[in-house]
Design an enzyme around this catalytic site. Structure first.
Site, PDB file in Angstrom:
ATOM      1  N   SER A 173       0.827  -1.195   0.066  1.00 25.11           N
ATOM      2  CA  SER A 173       0.203  -0.049   0.006  1.00 25.11           C
ATOM      3  C   SER A 173       1.001   1.266  -0.023  1.00 25.11           C
ATOM      4  O   SER A 173       1.941   1.192   0.442  1.00 25.11           O
ATOM      5  CB  SER A 173      -0.941  -0.106   1.239  1.00 25.11           C
ATOM      6  OG  SER A 173      -1.462   1.360   1.507  1.00 25.11           O
ATOM      7  N   TYR A 187      -2.771  -1.478  10.501  1.00 32.96           N
ATOM      8  CA  TYR A 187      -2.806  -1.268   8.913  1.00 32.96           C
ATOM      9  C   TYR A 187      -1.262  -0.936   8.476  1.00 32.96           C
ATOM     10  O   TYR A 187      -0.522  -1.669   7.806  1.00 32.96           O
ATOM     11  CB  TYR A 187      -3.872  -0.766   8.132  1.00 32.96           C
ATOM     12  CG  TYR A 187      -3.830  -0.787   6.783  1.00 32.96           C
ATOM     13  CD1 TYR A 187      -4.606  -1.966   6.271  1.00 32.96           C
ATOM     14  CD2 TYR A 187      -3.464   0.109   5.967  1.00 32.96           C
ATOM     15  CE1 TYR A 187      -4.463  -2.073   4.861  1.00 32.96           C
ATOM     16  CE2 TYR A 187      -3.498   0.039   4.608  1.00 32.96           C
ATOM     17  CZ  TYR A 187      -4.154  -1.118   3.859  1.00 32.96           C
ATOM     18  OH  TYR A 187      -3.997  -1.257   2.700  1.00 32.96           O
TER      19      TYR A 187
HETATM   20  C1  BGC Z   1      -6.307   1.677   1.710  1.00 28.60           C
HETATM   21  C2  BGC Z   1      -7.405   2.587   1.146  1.00 28.60           C
HETATM   22  C3  BGC Z   1      -6.847   3.970   0.953  1.00 28.60           C
HETATM   23  C4  BGC Z   1      -5.473   3.986   0.338  1.00 28.60           C
HETATM   24  C5  BGC Z   1      -5.108   5.527   0.372  1.00 28.60           C
HETATM   25  C6  BGC Z   1      -5.091   1.932   0.862  1.00 28.60           C
HETATM   26  O1  BGC Z   1      -4.179   1.058   1.324  1.00 28.60           O
HETATM   27  O2  BGC Z   1      -6.566   0.126   1.379  1.00 28.60           O
HETATM   28  O3  BGC Z   1      -8.543   2.594   1.960  1.00 28.60           O
HETATM   29  O4  BGC Z   1      -7.780   4.756   0.422  1.00 28.60           O
HETATM   30  O5  BGC Z   1      -4.681   3.218   0.834  1.00 28.60           O
HETATM   31  O6  BGC Z   1      -5.233   6.115   1.550  1.00 28.60           O
END
Ligand code: BGC
Length: 262
Positions: free
Chosen positions: A146, A159
């Site tokens: 991410s 996360y």
């Molecule tokens: C998340 C999303 C978020 C994006 C940007 C991703 O890793 O799963 O929910 O919108 O990051 O912040």
């Protein structure tokens, strides 16, 4: 079909029934690959995807597994070997998120997010590496990370911690297995139009709040992430290992500095 050499290759995709995972499954099938689609709790979605792949001339099989269980993940390996004759590409895509102030974040939520997003990547990578090494095969592992492996994300500490972990795990394992021609890379999606984000982006205010942090001023489509996965899976990226390929419309570029602010 863009990457000819992918034809006939076999991929395992965790969290493959929805969102970015299903987009990768569709794209891989378009490239002529055979796909093992892992799902956790939505057999209907996974089965529908298998049917869809068939209609487009592809091949897929759906397998239930919890990526935080080594025994479950072994089922994915066994299915790929029994039904498709082996594994060429392994995509650790399963992930989850939920929002909590950190001082109130239940330990259970912390553990589950780390279990799926980080331990799941380890278990998947371990299973794939084990297969590649034992069979003396070159290999390819792609992790869905991410932008939050790099950008801190208040109220999503678990996360962000999991994705930060995925970054160094990817780099470390890439180095450890590079000499065996096993490549390990991550994709770093930004704001993508997936079920995980559906509620957020259905609200115009929240959508605007997000797009204002994207220099390209729009959210991304899962197919745009899948295109990066296809390239990483292909021989066109044969000298690329240990990277995170951000697919984020520029979100990681410090958009607060737009227009020379600072
Ligand atoms: C998340 C999303 C978020 C994006 C940007 C991703 O890793 O799963 O929910 O919108 O990051 O912040």
């Amino acid at each position: 079909m863009v990457f000819q050499e992918l034809k006939g290759k076999v991929a395992v995709i965790t969290g493959g029934s929805m969102g970015i995972g299903s987009a990768i499954a569709k794209r891989f099938a378009e490239e002529g690959m055979k796909v093992v689609i892992n799902y956790h709790s939505h057999p209907e979605a996974a089965q529908e995807l298998v049917e869809l792949l068939k209609e487009t001339g592809g091949e897929g099989i759906a397998v239930q597994a919890d990526v935080s269980s080594e025994a479950d993940v072994q089922k994915l390996v066994d299915t790929a070997v029994e039904h498709f004759g082996g594994i060429d590409v392994w995509v650790n895509n399963a992930g989850m998120e939920n929002k909590h102030n950190t001082h109130e974040l239940p330990l259970e939520d912390w553990k589950r997010v780390i279990d799926v997003n980080l331990t799941g990547v380890f278990i998947g990578a371990k299973a794939a590496l084990n297969y590649f090494v034992t069979n003396n095969k070159k290999g390819n592992i792609i992790n869905t990370s991410s932008v939050h492996e790099q950008i801190p994300w208040p109220t999503f500490a678990h996360y962000a911690a999991s994705k930060g972990g995925v970054k160094l795990f990817t780099e470390t394992v890439a180095m450890e297995y590079a000499a065996r021609d096993i490549r390990v890379n991550s994709i770093g999606p930004g704001a993508i139009n997936t079920p995980i984000n559906a509620k957020k982006f259905a609200d115009p205010k929240q959508l605007e709040a997000t797009t204002s942090m994207v220099p390209m001023q729009r959210i991304g489509d899962p197919s745009e992430v899948a295109a990066a996965a296809a390239w990483l899976a292909s021989d066109e990226s044969s000298y690329v290992t240990g990277i995170t390929l951000f697919v984020d419309g520029g979100m990681t570029l410090y958009p607060a500095f737009q227009d020379g602010k600072g």
